[in-house]
Design an enzyme around this catalytic site. Structure first.
Site, PDB file in Angstrom:
ATOM      1  N   GLU A 251      -2.850  23.903 -23.361  1.00 13.47           N
ATOM      2  CA  GLU A 251      -3.382  24.223 -22.346  1.00 13.47           C
ATOM      3  C   GLU A 251      -4.194  25.796 -22.303  1.00 13.47           C
ATOM      4  OE1 GLU A 251      -4.616  22.349 -20.002  1.00 13.47           O
ATOM      5  OE2 GLU A 251      -5.056  23.783 -18.234  1.00 13.47           O
TER       6      GLU A 251
ATOM      7  N   ARG B 231     -19.785  17.636 -10.777  1.00  8.85           N
ATOM      8  CA  ARG B 231     -19.635  16.401 -11.436  1.00  8.85           C
ATOM      9  C   ARG B 231     -20.554  16.563 -12.660  1.00  8.85           C
ATOM     10  NH1 ARG B 231     -17.225  12.400  -8.205  1.00  8.85           N
ATOM     11  NH2 ARG B 231     -17.818  10.783  -9.616  1.00  8.85           N
TER      12      ARG B 231
ATOM     13  N   HIS C 141       2.794  24.766 -41.773  1.00  8.85           N
ATOM     14  CA  HIS C 141       2.552  23.384 -42.555  1.00  8.85           C
ATOM     15  C   HIS C 141       0.719  23.387 -42.205  1.00  8.85           C
ATOM     16  CE1 HIS C 141       6.531  21.999 -42.505  1.00  8.85           C
ATOM     17  NE2 HIS C 141       6.589  22.255 -41.230  1.00  8.85           N
TER      18      HIS C 141
ATOM     19  N   GLU D 204     -12.840  26.165 -23.165  1.00 12.51           N
ATOM     20  CA  GLU D 204     -14.002  25.605 -22.332  1.00 12.51           C
ATOM     21  C   GLU D 204     -14.583  26.635 -21.429  1.00 12.51           C
ATOM     22  OE1 GLU D 204     -12.234  22.741 -19.583  1.00 12.51           O
ATOM     23  OE2 GLU D 204     -10.520  24.072 -19.284  1.00 12.51           O
TER      24      GLU D 204
ATOM     25  N   LYS E 265     -16.776  18.117 -13.575  1.00 13.23           N
ATOM     26  CA  LYS E 265     -15.376  18.074 -13.384  1.00 13.23           C
ATOM     27  C   LYS E 265     -14.656  16.744 -13.243  1.00 13.23           C
ATOM     28  CE  LYS E 265     -11.829  20.004 -11.022  1.00 13.23           C
ATOM     29  NZ  LYS E 265     -11.123  20.934 -11.839  1.00 13.23           N
TER      30      LYS E 265
ATOM     31  N   CYS F  80     -21.960  12.894 -13.209  1.00 13.30           N
ATOM     32  CA  CYS F  80     -23.134  12.741 -12.270  1.00 13.30           C
ATOM     33  C   CYS F  80     -22.423  12.596 -10.964  1.00 13.30           C
ATOM     34  CB  CYS F  80     -24.073  11.459 -12.803  1.00 13.30           C
ATOM     35  SG  CYS F  80     -24.523  11.737 -14.450  1.00 13.30           S
TER      36      CYS F  80
ATOM     37  N   TRP G  68     -25.076  14.704 -15.641  1.00 13.59           N
ATOM     38  CA  TRP G  68     -24.394  15.206 -16.623  1.00 13.59           C
ATOM     39  C   TRP G  68     -24.771  14.138 -17.669  1.00 13.59           C
ATOM     40  CZ3 TRP G  68     -20.934  12.937 -20.512  1.00 13.59           C
ATOM     41  CH2 TRP G  68     -20.192  13.850 -20.979  1.00 13.59           C
TER      42      TRP G  68
ATOM     43  N   LYS H  13      -8.084  26.170 -22.044  1.00 19.53           N
ATOM     44  CA  LYS H  13      -8.776  27.098 -20.932  1.00 19.53           C
ATOM     45  C   LYS H  13      -9.763  28.069 -21.609  1.00 19.53           C
ATOM     46  CE  LYS H  13      -8.233  25.262 -18.324  1.00 19.53           C
ATOM     47  NZ  LYS H  13      -7.612  24.198 -17.895  1.00 19.53           N
TER      48      LYS H  13
ATOM     49  N   ASN I 156     -24.762   6.778 -11.604  1.00 24.60           N
ATOM     50  CA  ASN I 156     -23.868   7.429 -12.063  1.00 24.60           C
ATOM     51  C   ASN I 156     -23.161   6.514 -12.917  1.00 24.60           C
ATOM     52  OD1 ASN I 156     -21.336   8.805 -12.809  1.00 24.60           O
ATOM     53  ND2 ASN I 156     -20.302   8.419 -10.840  1.00 24.60           N
ATOM     54  N   GLY I 157     -22.597   6.611 -14.448  1.00 22.78           N
ATOM     55  CA  GLY I 157     -22.075   5.738 -15.155  1.00 22.78           C
ATOM     56  C   GLY I 157     -22.863   5.586 -16.329  1.00 22.78           C
TER      57      GLY I 157
HETATM   58  C1  F6R Z   1      -9.775  20.881 -18.273  1.00 18.59           C
HETATM   59  C2  F6R Z   1     -10.112  20.026 -17.455  1.00 18.59           C
HETATM   60  C3  F6R Z   1     -10.080  18.660 -17.973  1.00 18.59           C
HETATM   61  C4  F6R Z   1      -9.458  17.429 -17.027  1.00 18.59           C
HETATM   62  C5  F6R Z   1      -9.659  15.948 -17.545  1.00 18.59           C
HETATM   63  C6  F6R Z   1      -9.116  15.006 -16.528  1.00 18.59           C
HETATM   64  O1  F6R Z   1      -9.647  22.320 -17.557  1.00 18.59           O
HETATM   65  O2  F6R Z   1     -10.236  20.176 -16.086  1.00 18.59           O
HETATM   66  O3  F6R Z   1      -9.576  18.576 -19.142  1.00 18.59           O
HETATM   67  O4  F6R Z   1      -8.160  17.931 -17.097  1.00 18.59           O
HETATM   68  O5  F6R Z   1     -10.939  15.977 -17.431  1.00 18.59           O
HETATM   69  O6  F6R Z   1      -9.435  15.173 -15.172  1.00 18.59           O
HETATM   70  P1  F6R Z   1      -8.545  14.514 -14.123  1.00 18.59           P
HETATM   71  O7  F6R Z   1      -7.331  15.064 -14.011  1.00 18.59           O
HETATM   72  O8  F6R Z   1      -9.508  14.530 -12.880  1.00 18.59           O
HETATM   73  O9  F6R Z   1      -8.312  13.229 -14.278  1.00 18.59           O
END
Ligand code: F6R
Length: 619
Positions: free
Chosen positions: A492, A27, A515, A499, A614, A2, A84, A496, A110-111
Site C-alpha cells: 500500500e 471519476r 529471491h 500513484e 476515483k 467518467c 476518463w 501511494k 459512462n462505461g
Molecule cells: C488507490 C485507490 C484504488 C482503489 C481501487 C478500488 O489509492 O484508490 O486502488 O482502492 O480502485 O476502489 P474501490 O475501493 O472504490 O472499489
C-alpha cells in the site's frame, strides 16, 4: 470512470450541470463537455427550431466553465460528462457528449461498449459518419437509426438491445425539448427527484444539493424524465414501478475545511473516523454488533472458508484481513484481485463466505466478482463506504465503514476504515466461533480503542516526515519492504507513492528480497522498511543489514523506544507501539504522509493524479 449528469427543469440547466460535474470530477478529469437543448434566435428576432449545442474541452471541468463564460443558455435541459479515457486519447474531439450524424441526438456515456467496432462497421456501411475514436459514438448513431420511426424511447430500447457492455447513458434530442432520457446496464446511475425539476447522475454527490429523493435505475430500464414527472419502462415498453429512496449525507462534508487539499484533510480525518467506527459497532456493553450483516449466526459459525475480493487499496486491506481473520478465527482466507477472481472459475462451497471490499461500491471488477460469486451460490457481504452504492445493494449484508466522502483519488481514510472494520469483524467472528476467550476479545477491542490517539501522535510528526520526503525526492525508484501483517502495508505504501508522484515503487514481503529484488539495491535506491516490534523483528533487521551492505538508502518505520535500529539508521520514523496484529493501522500513516509530501514537493496535483479516476466503473 467518467461521470455523467443530466437536468430537466424550470431552472437554467448549465450552472447545475457544471456544478454537478465538479462533484463528479473525481471519476475522471481528462476532458469535459455539455450538451444543451436550446432555441437560438435568428437575426430578425424570430424564434428558430430547437438545436443541440455541444461544447467540450480537453482537461478539467474548469476549462469547460471558461468556454461557457459569456454564453447565454436559458434552457432547462442539458447533459454533462467528465471523462476518463478508455477508447481514444483525451481530446476535445473524443470528449462527450457525442452526437448522431444529423445532430439531433446527443449522448453522454459512462462505461464501455464492447461490440462497438462491429456496430460502427455496420453503421458506416449504412452511411453514418464518425468523428471520434470513442466506442461511445456508436450509441447516438444507433439511436438515430431507429429514431426514424419518431419515438425516441422506442429507438433507445432498440439500440440498447444491440449494445454489449456496460453503460450509463444520458440522452437528449432536439425534437423532444422537454425530455431527458436515461438508461443503464452495469454502470451506476441514479435519478434525483426534485420539485419542478429532475436529475440523473452517476452518483449522489452531484445532486445531493438539490434533492435527497432518488431512484436507483435498474439494468436495462429506460427512464423518461420531464420537469414534472419521471416514468420508467422496460425494453418491451412496459411501465416499471419506482422505488424511491431517501439519501442521507450532506454535501458540505466534502469540503477541504482549511486543508490545502482533500488528501491531507482525509489523512488527518483518520483518527476521528476510526473512533466513529468503533462507536458505531461496539455497543456500550463492550460487544460488537453489526446492523446490516444479513447473515445468521448459524451460517457464520459454520463458515469453513472466506474469500475476499477487492481491487487496489481495498485489495491491500483484504490482504491484511487474511492475516487478521486467520489469526483470530483460524478460518482459511483467500484474497483475490476481483478482476482475477471473476475469470478463474472460483471454487465456492456452501460454507464459503465472500467478502467484497470497496470504498465506492461501484468498482466494476468488484461488482462482477460479486455477481460471479452469487451465480455460484456464494454468500456475499461487503465492506463498503458509500451508502446505497451498487455493491451494498447487491450483497446480502453490508458493514459500512463510515469514512465519509473520500474525494482525493488516492485512498487513505477509506483504507484504515476498511482495516478497522475487518478487525472488528474478525473479533466478532472469532468470539462467535469460540476461538478467542472473553478476555482476548476485550483486549482486542481495547487495543483498537487506543489506535486513534496513536495515529494522532504520528500525524503530529508531519514536519519531520516532510523533511524526509525532501531528502528522498530525487530517488528514481523506491522499494517498500514489510513482513507478516505489514507486507500489505509495504504494498500500500508503494502504491501511494507511485500513484501520487509517478516514481516507480514496488512493495515486497521482505523475505522475498533475496529471491530477486535485492538485485535492484544500490546507492540510488530508496528502501522503506517497516520494522515494528513483532515476532519477525530480527528477520527484518537482517534484511536491513543486507540493504545497508549494498548501500541502499533506508527509511525505517520503527517503534518508539527501539534503540537498536538507531545504531544502524539515520532516517527513522518512530511510531507508538501496539500489538503487532493491529500495527497496520499505524504503520501506514507515515507512508501516506511520505507519499503525500514527495508529490507535493514535486508540485503534483495530489487530489487528482494523472491517468487515474476515483471510481473504476469499467472492467
Ligand atoms: C488507490 C485507490 C484504488 C482503489 C481501487 C478500488 O489509492 O484508490 O486502488 O482502492 O480502485 O476502489 P474501490 O475501493 O472504490 O472499489
Amino acid at each position: 470512470m467518467c461521470g455523467i449528469i443530466g437536468y430537466v427543469g424550470e431552472k437554467k440547466a448549465v450552472p447545475i450541470i457544471l456544478e454537478g460535474l465538479k462533484q463528479l470530477e473525481y471519476r475522471g478529469y481528462d476532458s469535459a463537455g455539455i450538451g444543451i437543448v436550446h432555441k437560438p434566435r435568428s437575426k430578425k428576432g424570430a424564434e428558430d427550431k430547437n438545436k443541440i449545442f455541444v461544447l467540450k474541452r480537453k482537461g478539467r471541468v474548469a476549462n469547460l466553465s471558461g468556454l461557457l463564460k459569456n454564453k447565454h443558455f436559458p434552457n432547462g435541459l442539458a447533459i454533462g460528462h467528465t471523462r476518463w479515457a478508455t477508447h481514444g486519447e483525451p481530446s476535445s474531439g473524443n470528449a462527450h457528449p457525442h452526437q448522431d450524424c444529423s445532430g439531433r441526438i446527443a449522448v453522454v456515456h459512462n462505461g464501455i461498449i464492447e461490440n462497438y467496432q462491429e456496430l460502427k462497421k455496420e453503421l458506416e456501411k449504412e452511411g453514418y459518419q464518425f468523428k471520434s475514436r470513442t466506442d461511445s459514438e456508436v450509441i447516438p448513431n444507433l439511436i438515430s437509426k431507429f429514431y426514424k420511426e419518431g419515438d425516441l424511447k422506442k429507438a433507445v430500447a432498440k439500440a440498447i438491445k444491440k449494445l454489449k457492455g456496460a453503460y450509463a447513458l444520458g440522452i437528449i434530442c432536439s425534437e423532444q425539448p422537454e425530455k431527458l432520457f436515461a438508461v443503464r446496464n452495469d454502470s451506476p446511475l441514479i435519478i434525483g427527484l426534485g420539485k419542478g425539476e429532475n436529475f440523473i447522475a452517476s452518483d449522489a454527490s452531484a445532486i445531493l444539493k438539490h434533492t435527497k429523493r432518488v431512484i436507483y435505475l435498474g439494468d436495462k430500464q429506460i427512464a423518461v424524465l420531464e420537469k414534472g414527472n419521471v416514468n420508467i419502462f422496460d425494453l418491451e415498453d412496459k411501465q416499471v414501478s419506482q422505488k424511491i429512496d431517501i439519501l442521507s449525507g450532506d454535501i458540505s462534508k466534502a469540503q477541504k475545511r482549511g486543508f490545502k487539499d482533500f488528501m491531507l484533510k482525509e489523512i488527518y480525518e483518520q483518527p476521528a473516523i476510526l473512533s466513529k467506527i468503533l462507536s458505531q459497532w461496539v455497543s456500550s456493553d463492550g460487544n460488537i454488533r453489526f446492523k446490516h450483516l444479513g447473515l445468521n449466526d448459524n451460517f457464520l459459525k459454520g463458515i469453513k472458508q472466506i474469500i475476499i475480493v477487492a481491487c487496489g487499496t481495498a485489495f491491500h486491506a483484504g490482504l491484511v484481513g487474511k492475516y487478521v481473520i486467520e489469526s483470530l478465527t483460524r478460518i482459511p482466507v483467500w484474497v483475490d484481485v476481483a478482476s482475477e477472481f471473476r475469470y478463474r472459475k472460483p471454487i465456492i462451497k456452501e460454507e464459503t463466505l465472500i467478502i467484497a471490499i470497496s470504498q465506492s461500491g461501484e468498482t466494476a471488477d468488484t461488482l462482477s466478482a460479486v455477481r460471479e460469486a452469487k451465480k455460484n451460490k456464494g454468500r456475499v457481504i461487503c465492506i463498503c463506504n458509500v451508502l446505497g452504492s451498487s455493491l451494498t445493494r447487491e450483497s446480502e449484508g453490508v458493514i459500512y465503514t463510515y469514512a465519509g466522502p473520500e474525494i482525493s483519488v488516492a485512498s487513505t481514510k477509506a483504507y484504515t476504515a476498511q482495516l478497522m472494520t475487518i478487525y472488528l469483524f474478525a473479533l466478532y467472528l472469532a468470539s462467535l466461533k469460540g476461538k478467542i476467550s472473553g478476555e482476548e476479545f476485550k483486549k482486542g477491542v481495547s487495543s483498537l480503542q487506543k489506535v486513534a490517539a496513536m495515529q494522532n501522535k504520528i500525524l503530529s510528526q508531519n514536519k519531520e516526515i516532510k523533511k524526509i520526503a525532501r531528502r528522498h525526492l530525487h530517488f528514481g525508484a523506491f522499494l517498500y519492504l514489510g513482513r507478516g501483517v505489514n507486507f500489505p502495508t509495504a504494498l500500500e505504501g508503494a502504491l501511494k507513492l507511485k500513484e501520487l508522484s509517478y516514481i516507480p515503487a514496488e512493495g515486497y514481503a521482505a523475505g522475498e528480497m533475496k529471491h530477486g529484488p535485492i538485485a535492484l539495491i544500490d546507492e540510488y535506491r530508496a528502501v522503506v522498511c517497516i520494522i515494528n516490534s513483532s515476532p519477525v523483528y530480527s528477520k527484518m533487521l537482517s534484511n536491513i543489514q543486507e540493504i545497508i551492505a549494498r548501500k541502499g538508502k533506508i527509511i525505517a518505520i520503527a517503534n518508539k523506544g527501539d534503540e537498536q535500529i538507531q545504531n544502524y539508521l539515520k532516517e527513522v520514523i518512530f511510531i507508538p507501539k501496539i500489538e503487532p496484529l493491529f500495527s497496520p493501522l499505524l504503520t501506514i500513516i507515515p507512508l501516506q504522509l511520505l507519499a503525500y509530501y514527495v508529490a507535493i514537493l514535486k508540485k503534483y496535483d495530489v487530489d487528482k493524479p494523472r491517468n487515474l479516476a476515483k471510481s473504476v466503473t469499467v472492467e
